[in-house]
Design a protein around this motif. Structure first.
Motif, PDB file in Angstrom:
ATOM      1  N   ALA A 198       7.974  12.673  -5.988  1.00  0.00           N
ATOM      2  CA  ALA A 198       6.740  12.604  -5.196  1.00  0.00           C
ATOM      3  C   ALA A 198       5.527  12.491  -6.110  1.00  0.00           C
ATOM      4  O   ALA A 198       5.592  12.891  -7.266  1.00  0.00           O
ATOM      5  N   PRO A 199       4.418  11.982  -5.568  1.00  0.00           N
ATOM      6  CA  PRO A 199       3.161  12.046  -6.318  1.00  0.00           C
ATOM      7  C   PRO A 199       2.453  13.369  -6.026  1.00  0.00           C
ATOM      8  O   PRO A 199       2.612  13.921  -4.942  1.00  0.00           O
ATOM      9  N   ALA A 200       1.680  13.863  -7.007  1.00  0.00           N
ATOM     10  CA  ALA A 200       0.931  15.111  -6.818  1.00  0.00           C
ATOM     11  C   ALA A 200      -0.515  14.943  -7.278  1.00  0.00           C
ATOM     12  O   ALA A 200      -0.836  15.226  -8.424  1.00  0.00           O
ATOM     13  N   PRO A 201      -1.374  14.474  -6.368  1.00  0.00           N
ATOM     14  CA  PRO A 201      -2.793  14.549  -6.721  1.00  0.00           C
ATOM     15  C   PRO A 201      -3.120  16.041  -6.809  1.00  0.00           C
ATOM     16  O   PRO A 201      -2.957  16.749  -5.819  1.00  0.00           O
ATOM     17  N   HIS A 202      -3.520  16.516  -7.990  1.00  0.00           N
ATOM     18  CA  HIS A 202      -3.555  17.955  -8.273  1.00  0.00           C
ATOM     19  C   HIS A 202      -4.311  18.778  -7.221  1.00  0.00           C
ATOM     20  O   HIS A 202      -3.793  19.755  -6.697  1.00  0.00           O
ATOM     21  N   ALA A 203      -5.551  18.381  -6.930  1.00  0.00           N
ATOM     22  CA  ALA A 203      -6.366  19.083  -5.930  1.00  0.00           C
ATOM     23  C   ALA A 203      -7.561  18.197  -5.610  1.00  0.00           C
ATOM     24  O   ALA A 203      -7.930  17.350  -6.423  1.00  0.00           O
ATOM     25  N   PRO A 204      -8.190  18.390  -4.449  1.00  0.00           N
ATOM     26  CA  PRO A 204      -9.346  17.539  -4.121  1.00  0.00           C
ATOM     27  C   PRO A 204     -10.439  17.604  -5.188  1.00  0.00           C
ATOM     28  O   PRO A 204     -11.073  16.598  -5.493  1.00  0.00           O
ATOM     29  N   TYR A 205     -10.647  18.802  -5.794  1.00  0.00           N
ATOM     30  CA  TYR A 205     -11.748  18.939  -6.753  1.00  0.00           C
ATOM     31  C   TYR A 205     -11.401  18.393  -8.138  1.00  0.00           C
ATOM     32  O   TYR A 205     -12.265  18.310  -9.002  1.00  0.00           O
ATOM     33  N   THR A 206     -10.126  18.059  -8.385  1.00  0.00           N
ATOM     34  CA  THR A 206      -9.768  17.435  -9.663  1.00  0.00           C
ATOM     35  C   THR A 206      -9.398  15.961  -9.469  1.00  0.00           C
ATOM     36  O   THR A 206      -8.938  15.313 -10.401  1.00  0.00           O
ATOM     37  N   CYS A 207      -9.563  15.480  -8.238  1.00  0.00           N
ATOM     38  CA  CYS A 207      -9.263  14.083  -7.941  1.00  0.00           C
ATOM     39  C   CYS A 207     -10.513  13.409  -7.372  1.00  0.00           C
ATOM     40  O   CYS A 207     -11.531  14.051  -7.168  1.00  0.00           O
ATOM     41  N   THR A 208     -10.410  12.126  -7.100  1.00  0.00           N
ATOM     42  CA  THR A 208     -11.469  11.400  -6.412  1.00  0.00           C
ATOM     43  C   THR A 208     -10.884  10.920  -5.084  1.00  0.00           C
ATOM     44  O   THR A 208      -9.661  10.895  -4.925  1.00  0.00           O
ATOM     45  N   PRO A 209     -11.738  10.521  -4.121  1.00  0.00           N
ATOM     46  CA  PRO A 209     -11.210   9.978  -2.869  1.00  0.00           C
ATOM     47  C   PRO A 209     -10.252   8.815  -3.125  1.00  0.00           C
ATOM     48  O   PRO A 209      -9.229   8.673  -2.448  1.00  0.00           O
ATOM     49  N   GLU A 210     -10.581   8.029  -4.145  1.00  0.00           N
ATOM     50  CA  GLU A 210      -9.729   6.881  -4.497  1.00  0.00           C
ATOM     51  C   GLU A 210      -8.322   7.349  -4.906  1.00  0.00           C
ATOM     52  O   GLU A 210      -7.311   6.764  -4.503  1.00  0.00           O
ATOM     53  N   PRO A 230     -10.719  18.548   6.480  1.00  0.00           N
ATOM     54  CA  PRO A 230     -11.234  17.303   7.083  1.00  0.00           C
ATOM     55  C   PRO A 230     -11.619  16.250   6.042  1.00  0.00           C
ATOM     56  O   PRO A 230     -11.474  15.045   6.294  1.00  0.00           O
ATOM     57  N   TRP A 231     -12.057  16.716   4.881  1.00  0.00           N
ATOM     58  CA  TRP A 231     -12.463  15.749   3.851  1.00  0.00           C
ATOM     59  C   TRP A 231     -11.258  14.960   3.334  1.00  0.00           C
ATOM     60  O   TRP A 231     -11.314  13.737   3.225  1.00  0.00           O
ATOM     61  N   VAL A 232     -10.146  15.654   3.039  1.00  0.00           N
ATOM     62  CA  VAL A 232      -8.975  14.909   2.546  1.00  0.00           C
ATOM     63  C   VAL A 232      -8.367  14.064   3.668  1.00  0.00           C
ATOM     64  O   VAL A 232      -7.804  12.995   3.409  1.00  0.00           O
ATOM     65  N   LYS A 233      -8.534  14.537   4.904  1.00  0.00           N
ATOM     66  CA  LYS A 233      -8.037  13.748   6.042  1.00  0.00           C
ATOM     67  C   LYS A 233      -8.811  12.441   6.114  1.00  0.00           C
ATOM     68  O   LYS A 233      -8.228  11.363   6.292  1.00  0.00           O
ATOM     69  N   LYS A 234     -10.116  12.548   5.942  1.00  0.00           N
ATOM     70  CA  LYS A 234     -10.980  11.366   5.985  1.00  0.00           C
ATOM     71  C   LYS A 234     -10.547  10.333   4.944  1.00  0.00           C
ATOM     72  O   LYS A 234     -10.695   9.130   5.145  1.00  0.00           O
ATOM     73  N   HIS A 235     -10.013  10.830   3.822  1.00  0.00           N
ATOM     74  CA  HIS A 235      -9.615   9.909   2.764  1.00  0.00           C
ATOM     75  C   HIS A 235      -8.125   9.568   2.807  1.00  0.00           C
ATOM     76  O   HIS A 235      -7.546   9.156   1.796  1.00  0.00           O
ATOM     77  N   GLY A 236      -7.522   9.756   3.969  1.00  0.00           N
ATOM     78  CA  GLY A 236      -6.180   9.210   4.199  1.00  0.00           C
ATOM     79  C   GLY A 236      -5.032  10.032   3.658  1.00  0.00           C
ATOM     80  O   GLY A 236      -3.881   9.579   3.669  1.00  0.00           O
ATOM     81  N   LEU A 237      -5.315  11.254   3.184  1.00  0.00           N
ATOM     82  CA  LEU A 237      -4.238  12.023   2.551  1.00  0.00           C
ATOM     83  C   LEU A 237      -3.072  12.268   3.502  1.00  0.00           C
ATOM     84  O   LEU A 237      -1.909  12.201   3.114  1.00  0.00           O
ATOM     85  N   PHE A 238      -3.402  12.540   4.783  1.00  0.00           N
ATOM     86  CA  PHE A 238      -2.351  12.944   5.717  1.00  0.00           C
ATOM     87  C   PHE A 238      -1.570  11.767   6.300  1.00  0.00           C
ATOM     88  O   PHE A 238      -0.733  11.954   7.171  1.00  0.00           O
ATOM     89  N   ASP A 239      -1.839  10.575   5.789  1.00  0.00           N
ATOM     90  CA  ASP A 239      -0.932   9.464   6.116  1.00  0.00           C
ATOM     91  C   ASP A 239       0.441   9.761   5.516  1.00  0.00           C
ATOM     92  O   ASP A 239       1.469   9.282   5.983  1.00  0.00           O
ATOM     93  N   ALA A 240       0.431  10.579   4.440  1.00  0.00           N
ATOM     94  CA  ALA A 240       1.683  10.953   3.771  1.00  0.00           C
ATOM     95  C   ALA A 240       2.231  12.247   4.363  1.00  0.00           C
ATOM     96  O   ALA A 240       1.552  12.946   5.109  1.00  0.00           O
TER      97      ALA A 240
END
Ligand SMILES: [Zn+2]
Length: 657
Positions: free
Chosen positions: A185-197, A237-247
């Motif tokens: 799996a991929p692991a974007p570490h956390a919202p504050y250590t990642c970008t929306p991209e 809601p912020w990570v939802k806005k950036h499509g995270l929960f498509d996964a």
């Protein structure tokens, strides 16, 4: 005629941990190949080459550790009782930058797997670097895992950029997809250590290969407050806005989430990993687990990495989860033992999106099971009146050392408390040798403030020499008249409001560490910008050139953290604060460039005006020439080297206390 199978466990108390919490007394489990073929009375229809009598023992699913960083077993006990940022930025990240390699993670995975197998864990969710090597070591140990390759917006031990770590995650998933033990799996570490991209790219990657996605969400109050301030909304809601929960998301922590966010997590089918020890140890708080379960969320239990726990003991973690839920609600009926054990097994597997494989003893699922001995004194006696008593016994009384046999994917990993796939002695020795190297690295760093600064400061300017003098002036007017007059040429000018925090250390040779915040002011005196810098001023003074000093050793670093961070990281012996209004000019006098500062001290107040004149220098000869010119300049300003405050403002302030 009975059907053949490979193994029959007989006379056991069987806790299936299925959705109905079906349980059988003096019963059987039948295993064929890598799978469970029958449980309970249905298993009577089987006969096997090997039969194990489990009288007085519990057979139950292997425990599921729903969130960890398994190679961090090697960093167990490295730094404790520190705030999250000091712990992470001051210790974990510098050590990881220096040491984490494929060999490091392989060894750490071996150590972590050995510890987990011993405590009855058969499946875990990992997130780390060089996940390829972790997956290999895990598969060799025979354990099942969700192995998630970390993606961050800054360089990591295994990638110089986010694009590179994303490419690494893709390669990793392609290579391991379909493996009998490993789910990549991929692991974007956390919202504050990642970008929306990054969040979006990782979610797309997970969807493309139909694998889960592992992330830390809403761990600390700070994270949520920052999200509200910067993004205008909380984390979910912020990570939802950036499509995270498509996964298919596995979200670790979720400590600070409101009811709306919990409903969102439920609606998008995200799983949660509750990490009670780590959250308590880092002071993050307590996740609203009872409410999550009430809403029907899949909540598993995780140990988090051993560096923040400091062990991988799921028995301890499960007990703590049950106790904490009661403690914070004041309700002893909150999260009963049976529910807590479900979190440590089936619900954990659900949260990891791996419940088709593991988490309960049901025909068709893989044979991931453990045998627990109820004979040790702390398990005696047991009562038959309440059939649920056995759950309470496992959660509140049993210990990880009561696990005597562990099977994963139909293969024994431990029999009679002896590990079959891992070399415990070899791991112990190698881990100790590795710890000695880390110790040497950190001890070397702790020797000097400069080394500690380099470790967290990033780029640091090298040693420099300068001539400088700081002196009291009778009035600002005389200085301004000189600067506006014809004798000097002003190259540029600026004005700041300066807040300085000076720290000193027990060893005076370490010099002063200064945290400076500059607010840039325009002509009208309004703030137009700000910056923060760290400067380490060595005590070394080369010479006293008739009142003018030749200094060396000034080290500059951008101050990426708060003063509080540096205070806790450097642990200075004393602290002094100086606040001033500074006018600064770069000017040329008699062909030499000087920086001139006209300072009015605001805190401590009432000291009037000071002038500081300084210039970079390269040789003793040059320094002497410049010192002579500085003496002339001071005379123009109405002062002389006799009025200097040679150790600067901090000495002025410190001497007064
Ligand atoms: Zn974690």
């Amino acid at each position: 005629m009975r059907a053949p199978c490979d193994l029959l466990l007989t006379n056991a108390t069987v806790l299936t941990m299925d959705q109905k919490f079906t349980m059988y007394q003096s019963s059987r489990v039948a295993v064929a190949g890598d799978s469970i073929v029958a449980v309970g009375p249905d298993a009577d229809a089987y006969e096997a080459a090997e039969t194990i009598d489990c009288l007085g023992r519990v057979v139950m699913p292997g425990l599921v550790n729903a969130h960890t960083h398994v190679p961090m077993a090697l960093l167990r006990g490295l730094a404790d009782d520190l705030r999250l940022d000091v712990w992470l930025m001051g210790y974990m990240l510098p050590v990881e930058r220096e040491f984490v390699s494929p060999d490091f993670v392989r060894l750490g995975t071996g150590l972590g797997c050995a510890e987990m197998v011993r405590s009855g864990v058969t499946c875990f969710a990992d997130m780390y670097y060089f996940e390829d090597a972790i997956a290999e070591a895990t598969a060799e140990a025979g354990m099942r895992a969700l192995c998630a390759q970390t993606v961050l917006r800054f360089p990591t031990p295994d990638a110089t950029s986010y694009e590179e770590s994303l490419a690494r995650a893709r390669d990793f998933i392609v290579r391991w997809r379909g493996h009998p033990l490993i789910v990549p799996a991929p692991a974007p570490h956390a919202p504050y250590t990642c970008t929306p991209e990054i969040l979006r790219a990782c979610a797309e990657l997970a969807v493309e290969f139909d694998v889960p996605l592992h992330i830390h969400l809403s761990e600390s109050v700070q994270e949520v407050e920052d999200s509200r301030r910067v993004n205008g909304m909380p984390v979910v809601p912020w990570v939802k806005k950036h499509g995270l929960f498509d996964a298919k998301v596995l979200a670790a922590h979720c400590v600070h989430v409101d009811d709306g966010e919990l409903r969102t997590l439920k609606n998008v089918g995200a799983g949660v990993a509750h990490n009670p020890t780590s959250n308590l140890k880092l002071g993050a708080g307590i996740a609203p687990v009872a409410r999550m379960l009430e809403l029907g969320l899949n909540v598993g239990i995780g140990t988090d990495g051993a560096a923040s726990n400091n062990d991988l003991d799921m028995f301890e973690e499960t007990r703590l989860a049950a106790l904490l839920a009661k403690g914070i609600s004041g309700d002893p009926t909150a999260l009963p033992a049976r529910g807590a054990l479900a979190m440590a097994t089936r619900l954990g597997a659900c949260a990891m999106h791996m419940n088709h494989l593991t988490g309960s003893l049901e025909p068709g699922k893989r044979a991931d099971l453990i045998i627990v001995d109820l004979d040790p004194l702390h398990n005696v006696p047991a009562f038959g009146r309440d059939p649920n008593g056995v759950y309470a016994q496992i959660v509140y009384a049993s210990k990880s050392t009561d696990v005597i046999d562990v099977m994963c994917n139909g293969r024994w990993l431990m029999r009679d408390r002896k590990l079959l796939t891992l070399d415990e002695t070899g791991l112990r020795e190698a881990a100790r040798a590795q710890a000695r190297r880390v110790d040497a690295f950190l001890s070397g760093r702790e020797v000097s403030v400069l080394q500690k600064l380099v470790a967290v400061g990033g780029a640091v300017e090298l040693e420099s020499f300068e001539v400088q003098v700081k002196a009291r002036v009778p009035s600002a007017e005389q200085v301004l008249a000189v600067i506006e007059g014809k004798k000097v040429t002003v190259v540029r000018s600026s004005r700041y409001h300066q807040f300085d925090t000076y720290w000193s250390f027990d060893d005076p040779d370490q010099g002063w560490l200064r945290y400076r915040e500059d607010e840039f002011l325009n002509e009208a005196g309004n703030v137009t910008g700000a910056r923060a810098r760290l400067t380490l001023t060595g005590r070394t003074r080369e010479a006293d050139l008739g009142g003018v000093l030749l200094f060396r050793s000034r080290y500059l670093a951008p101050a990426a953290h708060s003063p509080r961070f540096y205070r806790e990281y450097f642990r200075p012996a004393a602290e002094h604060v100086v606040e001033k209004d500074r006018r600064r000019w770069l000017l040329v006098y008699r062909g030499v460039e000087f920086y001139v500062h006209l300072d009015r001290l605001l805190n401590p107040p009432g000291d009037g005006y000071f002038i500081e004149v300084k210039s970079r220098t390269w040789s003793q000869r040059d320094a002497q020439d410049k010192a002579a010119v500085i003496t002339e300049l001071l005379a123009l300003f109405g002062t002389s080297p006799d009025d200097t405050i040679s150790d600067g403002y901090v000495a002025l302030v410190a001497g007064r206390r």
